[in-house]
Each structure stands twice: as structure tokens, then as C-alpha cells.
Design a protein around this motif. Structure first.
Motif, short mmCIF file in Angstrom:
data_model
loop_
_atom_site.label_atom_id
_atom_site.label_comp_id
_atom_site.label_asym_id
_atom_site.label_seq_id
_atom_site.Cartn_x
_atom_site.Cartn_y
_atom_site.Cartn_z
N UNK A 1 0.84 -1.21 0.00
CA UNK A 1 0.00 0.00 0.00
C UNK A 1 0.87 1.25 0.00
N UNK A 4 -1.28 8.10 0.77
CA UNK A 4 -2.09 8.92 -0.11
C UNK A 4 -1.29 10.14 -0.55
N UNK A 6 -1.37 13.64 -0.88
CA UNK A 6 -2.19 14.74 -0.37
C UNK A 6 -1.38 16.02 -0.32
N UNK A 49 -12.17 6.17 18.90
CA UNK A 49 -13.08 5.42 18.04
C UNK A 49 -12.49 5.20 16.65
N UNK A 57 -9.13 2.71 11.81
CA UNK A 57 -9.66 3.68 10.84
C UNK A 57 -8.66 4.81 10.64
N UNK A 80 -7.74 15.51 5.60
CA UNK A 80 -8.46 14.65 4.68
C UNK A 80 -9.86 14.37 5.24
N UNK A 81 -10.18 13.09 5.47
CA UNK A 81 -11.54 12.80 5.94
C UNK A 81 -11.71 13.01 7.43
N UNK B 291 -11.80 -2.08 6.15
CA UNK B 291 -10.42 -1.61 5.96
C UNK B 291 -9.72 -2.13 4.71
N UNK B 293 -8.53 -1.35 1.07
CA UNK B 293 -8.28 -0.09 0.38
C UNK B 293 -8.12 -0.36 -1.11
N UNK B 296 -4.91 -1.49 -2.46
CA UNK B 296 -4.51 -2.89 -2.26
C UNK B 296 -4.75 -3.72 -3.52
N UNK B 299 -4.13 0.17 -8.93
CA UNK B 299 -3.52 1.50 -8.85
C UNK B 299 -3.95 2.40 -10.00
N UNK B 376 -22.30 2.65 20.34
CA UNK B 376 -21.62 3.56 19.41
C UNK B 376 -20.27 3.05 18.91
N UNK B 378 -17.29 4.13 15.37
CA UNK B 378 -17.06 4.93 14.15
C UNK B 378 -16.41 4.07 13.07
N UNK B 379 -16.63 2.79 13.14
CA UNK B 379 -15.97 1.87 12.22
C UNK B 379 -16.23 2.22 10.76
N UNK B 381 -16.30 4.87 9.28
CA UNK B 381 -15.41 5.89 8.70
C UNK B 381 -14.29 5.26 7.88
N UNK B 382 -14.10 3.96 8.02
CA UNK B 382 -13.15 3.26 7.17
C UNK B 382 -13.45 3.43 5.69
N UNK B 384 -13.88 6.09 4.20
CA UNK B 384 -13.13 7.24 3.68
C UNK B 384 -11.72 6.87 3.27
N UNK B 385 -11.24 5.73 3.75
CA UNK B 385 -9.90 5.29 3.37
C UNK B 385 -9.89 4.49 2.07
N UNK B 388 -9.48 7.59 -0.32
CA UNK B 388 -8.64 8.59 0.33
C UNK B 388 -8.89 9.99 -0.20
N UNK B 389 -8.35 10.97 0.49
CA UNK B 389 -8.42 12.35 0.02
C UNK B 389 -9.56 13.18 0.58
N UNK B 390 -10.41 12.56 1.40
CA UNK B 390 -11.35 13.37 2.19
C UNK B 390 -12.57 13.89 1.48
#
Lengths: 117, 523
Positions: A1, A4, A6, A49, A57, A80-81, B291, B293, B296, B299, B376, B378-379, B381-382, B384-385, B388-390
Motif C-alpha cells: 500500500x 495517499x 495529499x 473510536x 480507521x 483529509x476525511x 479496511x 483499500x 490494495x 492503482x 456507538x 465509528x468503524x 469511517x473506514x 473514507x480510506x 482517500x483524500x477526504x
């Protein structure tokens, strides 16, 4: 991998770090009451979290000696995120406590690159 | 993306006038609660949409702690014609986050109004202020052993019930349609009046969080996805924690299976056999939250080819579609419902059933089970990976809970996303009769070309779905005006007539959901 690419975001973060490091070294952004009971509380209820090693994450942040100034920049700007948190949500004093707490946690070998911070 | 350096002012307000308003805000709230320096505002401007942060930059932010302060703020705003954009916890990721709908609006940050006013364990409801997070409520319920269960969206821990419900967000338990579970609001109107919906106006009433409708017109809905008031308290019902909770997954191998999955599921949902907001997640949603990506596997730029998706399935055991549901109740109830569910899928002859015992602590089963039982994390959110780049925008058209319709929508969305070199990362959130077809338009926001492509893609998604009679139930602030047009001119005329009546100075979040007296012209 691969990490990124950025570049623009990184430049923005670096520029903001430069500006805010200067400001934060002079005075806190504003006086306020603490929003969190402790650094541990903040880590367990928000940051962990995504950033706890077992979650995966976000990048692991424990045991790396990350200074509060750096954490403040990331918390306020996001990356980023990763979302940004204003002082009403995560206050400056709690970030200082967070930095102390994280510094005392054991270091974890770095995960493969590419995760958001 | 670069940031504009010029001073940010509210639309149509001079620097002098704005300065006068800031002085009054400081007198009302104290200096520490009036934020106007760039370093104080930067956190409010972080967005995930494909435009510069500057397009949604606030001119200032105010933090209030009391209803009286909120009343004082709207009075000042009326005097100086200051547009104000209220946020609760500001965690509306992919829908605009905390940033205002229009550049220059003043943010009213209610995060510090974070009192849990009441949790009634017998009547099973809560009354909270806007800054309360799901985590806070979760801790309160657990610490006090109240035996209640929360329902929340995927950013559970850090988001809150008021903001999520006011934007008509959904969760994953039997109480997953959050606005349906809302009961009683307190709203500060643009003129400073404090209005309580339902039974809330009755002196001495103890049924504000018990009976929704009150008497005469029931107005709660008009304060959601709108700009007619600032909600300062909200009541909502809570589910009793069941003695037995049985989460399960059904894995399907082929993309075309979506037709049969939905059609087998619908009667189970309508009958209440499966009571919760079921999720049917596609391979990329599943992979992102576990998770995997993109890098992986591939490209090359552009969308991820189906051959790669198939390889991911082969490598991980994930399905093209992955259904998550749960049963709740006593052991006898759950056993009886399980027999019905298992028989239905056996009859279908497709789908590999996975139980909690089979899955152990593996992801994404673990976080799905937690979301379905009000724990609760936040799993997710994976996701976003994955690329990538938000960059992230939710494209969320409503669909009938009919297999052929879901297949049609999935194919249409995938075709358009692939045309723009992006991936179809989707889940259906299943109500008895409707589906929220939630697609995460993920892109690299740090790449201007990709951001431009994502923007064009989102526009085309809206246009092409509208041609088929589909529309989204919710959208990020960049596209709210566009989506308002999908719902027709009569609705918009009425919305603006209401706006003129309740907020003639157009101070409350002009532009939110396309309602703006300054720009709207009756057709």
C-alpha cells in the motif's frame, strides 16, 4: 500500500501549523471551561473510536509523544476525511490533557501507511 | 484547494454594520463566545464537498448556553439583518458538516447546550438539548442502568440526536426512522418567541414527550430540513433494551441477487417479523468499512472494475450484497421469528447466513451488530480510506422496497459513477415500504480534477434520477437549492410563503433546503 498523495492538503496543514503554532505559543485561543473530564475520557469518547490500534480507521496516535500544539492543529483543521472539532466540542485544555495521556500509552509499531490521521 | 484571504462578511451586510452586530453579540454572550478570528473559525469551515472551503466559510461563530441567549441572538440578527446558521454538534459529514449553507453566515453553535434534561425509563423517552451527543446519552443510560436502547446513524458516538433528527437522519434499530420517534420540540422562532410543539404549550402538561399531535395543526415536521426556527430542546422515544438480541447477516454472491433479496425481505419487514432498519450493503461498502483499500487491489485511476470486485469477494468471503438485520425480544419471540426468517431464506435457495456465533469479532459484522443494538462506534469511517483524500457526498435517492426498482436504481447509479471514474459504494436502508438508497460518492478532494469530476457526477446523478421520477431525501448544502427544484414549484411557493410569515427578515439559514427569500422568485 502507498501513502495517499495529499500534497495540497499537506501544504495547507503546514501553513496553518506555522500560523497557529505562533499564536498558541503566545496565548490560548480563549479561556473556557473544560469539556472533558480527562485526556483519557476524550480519547475513549472521541479520538479512540478511529485511532485506537485495534480499530484501524485512523493512524495510531498513542505512545508517539505528539505535542499538544500538533494535536491542536489537527483537531482544529481536520485532515483529509478526519473531521475538524471546534473549541466548543474539544477545548484547548483537554487537548493538552490528551497529549499527556497519549504520551503515557505504550508505543505501537506503525500500521501500513495510508490511513487518515 | 486554496483558501480565499478576503474578509468574510454576511451577504448584503457592510463591515460597519457587521461590527455593530458583533459588539452586541459580545455584550450578550461575553467575548469568549463570539468567535471571529480565522483560527477560531477554521474548524467550522472543514467540508467534504467539491468546492473550496471558502465557499462555505462563516463570518463568525457564536456559542450559546441558554434559550434566552438564543432569543437575544435572533433579535440582534433581525436588527442588523445578519443571517445565522444553527448547528447542534456539527457532525453532518457528507451533508455539509458544520459549515453554513452560504458563505458569510454566522454560525450559532449549540454544542455547549448539552443538558440531558430528562430520561424517563418507565415511559421510555428522553428530552435533550441540541449539544447532547449519542455517546453522552449512551453513558447516561448505562451509568444509571436505565435499560433503554439508542438508535443512531453511523457517526454515532460523536453526533447527536437533535441534529440528526432535524435533518431526518436514520439509524439501524427498530427505532431507526428517527423523526418518526421524535415527540415534542422547543423552537426559538425568528421573532424571539419560544414555541413548543404538540402538548408542550399546555401549562403543567406531563405529556409533551408522550403524545405527538397536541391539538390543531401539528407543526413539528416543518422545523426539520428547513429554516423556520432554532430547536433548543427535543424529545424522542427510546426502545426498551430487549432481553435477547440476535443480529445476523445474509451474504449474496451476485449483483443481480438484489431483486430477490428485496422481495423476500419486504413481507418480513411489513409484518414486523424483522423489526429493524435492515441494511443491504454492496461489496465496496463492506470492503471499505472492513479496511480494504483500493490501492490494495488496483492503482489505475478511474472506477474499480467488476473483475476486481469479484476478486475481493473471493479473497474475503464478502458478498456482492450483504444483508444485516436483527431480531429483538424474549428468547421465545426471537426463536419464533428466527424460524420464519431462516425458512424464508431457505426457500429462496440463495444466501449464506452468518450469525454472531459464526462471525465472532470480525468486521464489519461486529460494528453492524453494535449499530443495530445501540452501541456507538465509528468503524464505518473506514469507507473514507477506500479512495482517500477526504471527499464524500451522500447521494440518497428514495426507492420503493421492490426488487426491480432497487436493481434499476443500482444500475443507473453505477453507470453514472463509472462514467466519471468513481465507484458505486452503496447500501440500501430498508424500511417496510421504502428504501433509502444511500450512495457514498467518494473522491479525492485534494485532487482538483477529481473534485471537479465528482461535482459533475453528482449533478448528473440528480438529473438522471429525476428523469426516472426519483429524488433524494436529503442532500449536502452545495446541492440543496438544486434538489428543492425536484420537488416542484407549488411546494417551493408554499415554503417561501411560510418563510415570509415566520422570518420576514430572512435571518435563519437562508438557502437551507433551497428556502431563501433573497433569491427565490415564484415561477
Amino acid at each position: 500500500m502507498k501513502p495517499q498523495a495529499n500534497t495540497t492538503a499537506s501544504k495547507r496543514i503546514i501553513a496553518t501549523i506555522s500560523l497557529l503554532s505562533l499564536l498558541s505559543s503566545v496565548t490560548p485561543l480563549h479561556a473556557q471551561e473544560r469539556q472533558w473530564r480527562s485526556g483519557e475520557d476524550l480519547y475513549n469518547k472521541v479520538c479512540g473510536y478511529c485511532h485506537k490500534p485495534e480499530v484501524g480507521v485512523g493512524t495510531v496516535i498513542q505512545g508517539r509523544g505528539l505535542p499538544p500544539e500538533y494535536l491542536t492543529i489537527i483537531v482544529r483543521n481536520g485532515f483529509n476525511a478526519m473531521p475538524a472539532f471546534p473549541a466548543s466540542y474539544v477545548d484547548d485544555a483537554s487537548i493538552v490533557e490528551l497529549a499527556k495521556y497519549l504520551a503515557n500509552l505504550p508505543a505501537i509499531p506503525p500500521a501500513p501507511a495510508g490511513a487518515t490521521p | 484547494m486554496t483558501e480565499a484571504n478576503e474578509v468574510v462578511l454576511p451577504r448584503g451586510v457592510s463591515a460597519e454594520e457587521f461590527g455593530k452586530a458583533l459588539e452586541k453579540f459580545r455584550a450578550l454572550l461575553g467575548d469568549a463566545n463570539v468567535l471571529s478570528r480565522p483560527e477560531q473559525l477554521v474548524a467550522y469551515g472543514k467540508i467534504m464537498m467539491p468546492v473550496e472551503n471558502a465557499a462555505h466559510a462563516p463570518s463568525a461563530a457564536l456559542t450559546a448556553t441558554t434559550v434566552e441567549q438564543v432569543q437575544g441572538i435572533v433579535r440582534i440578527c433581525n436588527t442588523h439583518k445578519i443571517p445565522i446558521y444553527a448547528i447542534s454538534t456539527g457532525r453532518n459529514f457528507g451533508y455539509g458538516s458544520a459549515a453554513p449553507v452560504q458563505r458569510g453566515q454566522v454560525i450559532l453553535d449549540l454544542k455547549k447546550m448539552n443538558k440531558i434534561i430528562k430520561v424517563d425509563a418507565e415511559m421510555c423517552y428522553a428530552l435533550v438539548e441540541p449539544g447532547v451527543t449519542f455517546q453522552q446519552l449512551y453513558d447516561h443510560i448505562n451509568d444509571n442502568k436505565l435499560g433503554l436502547m439508542l438508535s443512531f446513524s453511523a457517526p454515532s458516538a460523536i453526533a447527536g440526536p437533535v441534529g440528526n433528527t432535524m435533518d431526518r437522519g436514520v439509524g439501524y434499530t427498530p427505532y431507526g426512522e428517527h423523526f418518526m420517534m421524535q415527540c415534542g420540540m422547543e423552537v426559538v422562532l425568528a421573532n424571539g418567541d419560544v414555541y413548543r410543539t404538540g402538548m408542550g404549550g399546555v401549562q403543567g402538561s406531563n405529556t409533551w414527550q408522550i403524545f405527538k399531535w397536541g391539538y390543531g395543526p401539528t407543526l413539528d415536521g416543518m422545523f426539520t430540513q428547513s429554516n423556520y426556527g432554532i430547536t433548543t430542546k427535543m424529545g424522542f422515544w427510546l426502545m426498551p433494551k430487549p432481553p435477547v438480541f440476535k443480529p445476523f447477516e445474509v451474504i449474496f454472491e451476485n449483483e443481480e441477487d438484489i431483486v430477490e433479496i428485496v422481495d423476500i425481505l419486504r413481507p418480513l419487514r411489513i409484518s414486523g417479523t424483522i423489526p429493524n432498519s435492515v441494511v443491504i450493503a454492496n461489496i465496496l461498502w463492506e470492503a471499505g468499512s472492513a479496511h480494504l483499500r483500493r490501492a490494495d487491489y488496483i492503482t489505475e485511476p478511474g472506477h474499480t472494475p467488476d473483475s476486481v470486485l469479484r476478486k475481493m469477494q473471493d479473497d474475503t468471503g464478502m458478498g456482492a450484497w450483504n444483508l444485516y438485520a436483527a431480531l429483538y425480544g424474549t428468547q421465545e419471540q426471537v426463536d419464533a421469528d428466527w424460524r420464519l426468517v431462516a425458512a424464508a431464506f431457505r426457500k429462496l435457495g440463495k444466501g449464506r447466513i452468518v450469525t454472531a456465533e459464526d462471525a465472532g469479532d470480525t468486521q464489519p459484522f461486529k460494528y453492524r451488530a453494535e449499530l443495530m443494538s445501540g452501541v456507538p462506534n465509528l468503524q464505518e469511517f473506514g469507507l473514507y480510506n477506500w479512495r482517500g483524500g477526504g471527499g464524500s457526498m451522500w447521494f440518497a435517492p428514495v426507492s420503493e422496497a421492490r426488487g426491480s426498482e432497487c436493481r434499476k436504481q443500482a444500475a443507473l447509479a453505477k453507470r453514472i459513477l463509472h462514467k466519471y471514474g468513481l465507484d458505486y459504494v452503496a447500501e440500501f436502508i430498508v424500511a417496510p415500504r421504502d428504501m433509502h438508497h444511500v450512495i457514498d460518492v467518494l473522491y479525492n478532494r485534494t485532487d482538483p480534477e477529481e473534485a471537479k469530476r465528482a461535482d459533475a457526477c453528482f449533478n448528473e446523478l440528480l438529473d438522471e434520477f429525476e428523469k426516472e421520477g426519483y429524488a433524494v431525501y436529503r442532500v449536502n448544502t452545495r446541492f440543496q437549492e438544486r434538489v428543492a427544484r425536484s420537488y416542484g414549484p407549488v411546494k417551493r411557493d408554499l415554503e417561501h410563503a411560510i418563510k415570509r410569515a415566520v422570518d420576514p427578515n430572512n435571518i435563519l439559514a437562508p438557502g437551507r433546503c433551497g428556502i431563501d427569500l433573497a433569491t427565490y422568485r415564484k415561477t
